[in-house]
Design an enzyme around this catalytic site. Structure first.
Site, PDB file in Angstrom:
ATOM      1  CG  HIS A  33       0.591 -42.954  22.908  1.00  0.00           C
ATOM      2  ND1 HIS A  33      -0.481 -42.565  21.862  1.00  0.00           N
ATOM      3  CD2 HIS A  33      -0.185 -43.629  23.685  1.00  0.00           C
ATOM      4  CE1 HIS A  33      -1.609 -42.930  22.091  1.00  0.00           C
ATOM      5  NE2 HIS A  33      -1.994 -43.817  23.308  1.00  0.00           N
ATOM      6  CG  ASN A  80      -5.684 -45.660  28.190  1.00  0.00           C
ATOM      7  OD1 ASN A  80      -5.110 -44.791  27.706  1.00  0.00           O
ATOM      8  ND2 ASN A  80      -5.218 -46.635  28.719  1.00  0.00           N
ATOM      9  CG  ASP A 105      -0.644 -39.987  19.743  1.00  0.00           C
ATOM     10  OD1 ASP A 105      -0.778 -41.220  18.849  1.00  0.00           O
ATOM     11  OD2 ASP A 105      -0.476 -39.530  21.574  1.00  0.00           O
ATOM     12  CG  ASN A 126      -7.062 -44.958  24.616  1.00  0.00           C
ATOM     13  OD1 ASN A 126      -9.207 -45.481  23.612  1.00  0.00           O
ATOM     14  ND2 ASN A 126      -6.705 -46.169  24.356  1.00  0.00           N
TER      15      ASN A 126
END
Length: 201
Positions: A33, A80, A105, A126
């Site tokens: 991530h 997020n 990513d 997200n």
């Protein structure tokens, strides 16, 4: 005087935001991530700058790419809520979505591959979802860094994106991040078509 002037911060407000997405904290450093953060660090290294100014819920650095002033950002909001940081910087400098380049990513691409898009949906990511929400637009260019798909369908997505890159994947990621640096430089020169034809996998 001239000897040191090459890498000083560009003067004036930025024309572009270059946003690498990730999660702050040592434990997330080499996770899938964090591909966007790893890109930002590499771009900073190449330009001999440090991403260490705290503003807009991010760590930032001014960087001159291809004669264009840019603000390189690593949002510190956790993935997020990335859009909070991007919205603040965009509002402050009055930068439109089409001059906000987001690097992140993508699990649908093999590790080391790259995909550049002018705009589009969040595709389940997200961080991108948050940016679209806060900008009220999906009209921002993005560079997707492949981090590989889940090993099997039942694997939890959150577990996968927060897993560390394997040792043999690091060189592939480095190559993709290298290509992303070159692609972003073309994109700020308004040559996204060339960036796409040179680097899209």
């Amino acid at each position: 005087m001239g000897f040191f002037s090459k890498n000083k911060s560009p003067a004036g407000p930025p024309e572009y935001l270059i946003v690498g997405l990730g999660n702050p904290g040592k434990q997330y450093e080499l996770t899938r991530h964090n591909a966007g953060f790893l890109f930002a660090d590499l771009l900073a290294d190449k330009n001999n700058i440090k991403i260490n100014k705290i503003q807009f819920k991010s760590v930032t650095a001014a960087v001159d790419l291809g004669g264009h002033r840019c603000l390189l950002m690593k949002p510190q909001t956790f993935m997020n809520n990335s859009g909070e940081a991007v919205r603040q910087a965009a509002a402050f400098y009055k930068i439109p979505p089409e001059k906000i380049i987001v690097i992140f990513d993508d699990i649908s691409l093999p590790c080391g591959k790259l995909r550049i898009r002018r705009k589009g949906s969040a595709g389940g990511h997200n961080g991108i979802k948050s940016i679209i929400y806060h900008l009220n637009s999906d009209n921002f260019p993005r560079v997707k860094l492949g981090v590989g798909e889940k090993p099997h369908p039942d694997y939890e997505l959150a577990d996968w994106v927060l897993s560390n890159f394997k040792k043999d994947e690091i060189p592939q990621l480095r190559e993709a991040a290298d290509n992303a640096c070159a692609a972003v430089e073309l994109m700020v020169k308004d040559d996204t078509d060339r960036a796409m034809s040179n680097y899209n996998s």
